[in-house]
Write an enzyme that holds these catalytic residues in place. Structure first.
Site, mmCIF file in Angstrom:
data_model
loop_
_atom_site.group_PDB
_atom_site.id
_atom_site.type_symbol
_atom_site.label_atom_id
_atom_site.label_comp_id
_atom_site.label_asym_id
_atom_site.label_seq_id
_atom_site.Cartn_x
_atom_site.Cartn_y
_atom_site.Cartn_z
ATOM 1 N N ASP A 53 -6.834 9.751 -43.513
ATOM 2 C CA ASP A 53 -7.214 9.084 -44.762
ATOM 3 C C ASP A 53 -6.059 8.189 -45.221
ATOM 4 O O ASP A 53 -6.189 7.420 -46.171
ATOM 5 C CB ASP A 53 -7.643 10.099 -45.839
ATOM 6 C CG ASP A 53 -6.538 11.058 -46.222
ATOM 7 O OD1 ASP A 53 -5.475 11.044 -45.579
ATOM 8 O OD2 ASP A 53 -6.737 11.830 -47.181
ATOM 9 N N SER A 54 -4.936 8.259 -44.501
ATOM 10 C CA SER A 54 -3.836 7.322 -44.733
ATOM 11 C C SER A 54 -4.277 5.890 -44.405
ATOM 12 O O SER A 54 -3.559 4.936 -44.704
ATOM 13 C CB SER A 54 -2.608 7.702 -43.899
ATOM 14 O OG SER A 54 -2.964 7.863 -42.539
ATOM 15 N N ASP A 92 -10.194 12.524 -40.428
ATOM 16 C CA ASP A 92 -9.684 13.148 -41.652
ATOM 17 C C ASP A 92 -10.778 13.097 -42.705
ATOM 18 O O ASP A 92 -11.326 12.022 -42.986
ATOM 19 C CB ASP A 92 -8.479 12.320 -42.124
ATOM 20 C CG ASP A 92 -7.434 13.149 -42.816
ATOM 21 O OD1 ASP A 92 -7.616 14.378 -42.945
ATOM 22 O OD2 ASP A 92 -6.415 12.563 -43.228
ATOM 23 N N LYS A 122 -10.357 17.063 -39.854
ATOM 24 C CA LYS A 122 -9.199 17.713 -40.499
ATOM 25 C C LYS A 122 -9.493 17.818 -41.985
ATOM 26 O O LYS A 122 -10.017 16.865 -42.570
ATOM 27 C CB LYS A 122 -7.924 16.897 -40.260
ATOM 28 C CG LYS A 122 -6.715 17.447 -41.034
ATOM 29 C CD LYS A 122 -5.409 16.798 -40.622
ATOM 30 C CE LYS A 122 -5.088 15.517 -41.345
ATOM 31 N NZ LYS A 122 -4.937 15.661 -42.795
ATOM 32 N N GLU A 124 -7.629 19.136 -45.786
ATOM 33 C CA GLU A 124 -6.370 19.523 -46.420
ATOM 34 C C GLU A 124 -6.529 20.818 -47.196
ATOM 35 O O GLU A 124 -7.591 21.087 -47.772
ATOM 36 C CB GLU A 124 -5.901 18.418 -47.386
ATOM 37 C CG GLU A 124 -5.419 17.175 -46.680
ATOM 38 C CD GLU A 124 -4.744 16.173 -47.620
ATOM 39 O OE1 GLU A 124 -4.565 16.468 -48.822
ATOM 40 O OE2 GLU A 124 -4.404 15.079 -47.130
ATOM 41 N N GLU A 191 3.051 19.590 -43.181
ATOM 42 C CA GLU A 191 3.656 18.339 -43.650
ATOM 43 C C GLU A 191 4.752 18.620 -44.668
ATOM 44 O O GLU A 191 4.548 19.368 -45.640
ATOM 45 C CB GLU A 191 2.581 17.432 -44.277
ATOM 46 C CG GLU A 191 3.168 16.111 -44.793
ATOM 47 C CD GLU A 191 2.143 15.036 -45.088
ATOM 48 O OE1 GLU A 191 0.947 15.220 -44.794
ATOM 49 O OE2 GLU A 191 2.567 13.979 -45.616
HETATM 50 O O1 KIV Z 1 -3.848 10.855 -43.218
HETATM 51 C C1 KIV Z 1 -2.867 11.080 -42.487
HETATM 52 O O2 KIV Z 1 -2.283 10.167 -41.890
HETATM 53 C C2 KIV Z 1 -2.406 12.463 -42.364
HETATM 54 C C3 KIV Z 1 -1.147 12.714 -41.598
HETATM 55 C C4 KIV Z 1 0.017 12.398 -42.443
HETATM 56 C C5 KIV Z 1 -1.087 14.096 -41.070
HETATM 57 O O3 KIV Z 1 -3.023 13.348 -42.892
#
Ligand code: KIV
Length: 298
Positions: A53-54, A92, A122, A124, A191
């Site tokens: 989600d980055s 994510d 993934k 969180e 993280e």
């Molecule tokens: O969204 C992302 O890039 C992440 C990584 C920092 C693990 O969750």
């Protein structure tokens, strides 16, 4: 997701990842957000590609990861999945896509797997996320956990800072990681966690830990594409290692292109198509005739 050792291009399996941990072989994960990025990561032998989600702040121009939607990420996951032949693609789940209920979490995760071709998702956090993990795994969807600094809840964690830095918080982190493993996660991202704490977590879990700012004892490492390649302007976090300065290189190339267009140096003869001389003469004669012919009133 079966592995065929005779074919180097076949997908890694979750069993392959667990075996790597058992043999002390490190896992390599990187984020990517498009097809060329996925192809490059795959060709470099990266084991897992996270469509993080980055993407929100790195490619979509948001200030944080919170606003990005499932629909926005689906497009990116689809492009990455088309480019990753061997690497596992992890989608994510963005803020709001799994927090509300197990049902919405499963419905959204199904979209990432079925519509976009992700191999896993993934999510969180621990605590309320545990029942989500169980629901997703129960639906046949592989889940990667993520504890420590979880950017979607950074405000509640007191900002973007390292987690687990007191004995109590470190113990809680270890408990969360164990609970995620027990709930069915096939790997857990750690993280911004002290290296010694991450080492203990990695030693305790049977599934691989993937560190980002969590020291060398993790079973694998993940970095964000734009951080690793020097593609963003902001000051990198302490845990980032830059392997290239592509922003500078891209800027230089674009300025050179602009200068060439303005000076007429581009396009040169080698960038230009030709037409046989006789065909050109015919073409010019035909266009001249038409220009000379009287125009009908109308
Ligand atoms: O969204 C992302 O890039 C992440 C990584 C920092 C693990 O969750």
């Amino acid at each position: 997701m079966t592995s065929h050792p005779s074919s180097p291009r076949s997908k890694l399996s979750l069993t392959d990842l667990a075996e790597r941990k058992a043999h002390g072989e490190k896992l390599v994960m990187v984020t990517a957000y498009d097809h060329p990025g996925a192809r490059l990561a795959d060709a470099a032998g990266v084991d897992m590609i996270l469509v993080g989600d980055s993407a929100a702040d790195n490619v979509l121009g948001y200030d944080s990861t919170v606003p990005v939607t499932v629909d926005e990420l689906l497009v990116l996951v689809r492009a990455v999945a088309r480019g990753a032949r061997r690497a596992l693609v992890v989608a994510d789940m963005p803020f709001g896509s799994f927090q509300v209920s197990d049902e919405t979490a499963v419905a959204n995760a199904v979209r990432f797997i079925k519509e976009a071709g992700a191999d896993a998702v993934k999510i969180e956090g621990a605590g309320p996320s545990l029942s989500r993990v169980q629901a997703l795994v129960g639906a046949g969807i592989p889940v990667m956990g993520h504890v420590g600094l979880t950017p979607q809840s950074a405000t509640m964690l007191g900002g973007f800072k390292a987690q687990g830095r007191t004995a109590t918080k470190a113990r809680r982190l270890l408990t969360e990681a164990r609970e995620l493993e027990a709930a069915g996660c096939f790997a857990v991202v750690l993280e911004a966690v002290p290296a010694a704490v991450a080492a203990r977590v990695s030693d305790t879990l049977h599934v691989p830990t993937i560190g980002i700012g969590a020291g060398p004892a993790c079973d694998g490492q993940v970095l964000v594409w734009h951080d690793l390649l020097g593609l963003n302007d902001r000051k990198p976090a302490r845990f980032v290692k830059r392997y290239a300065d592509l922003s500078t290189e891209i800027q230089r190339a674009l300025e050179a292109y602009a200068a060439d267009v303005r000076s007429g140096a581009f396009p040169a003869e080698e960038h230009t198509y030709t037409i046989p001389e006789d065909e050109l003469e015919l073409f010019e004669a035909a266009t001249e005739e038409r220009e000379e012919a009287p125009q009908a009133d109308g």
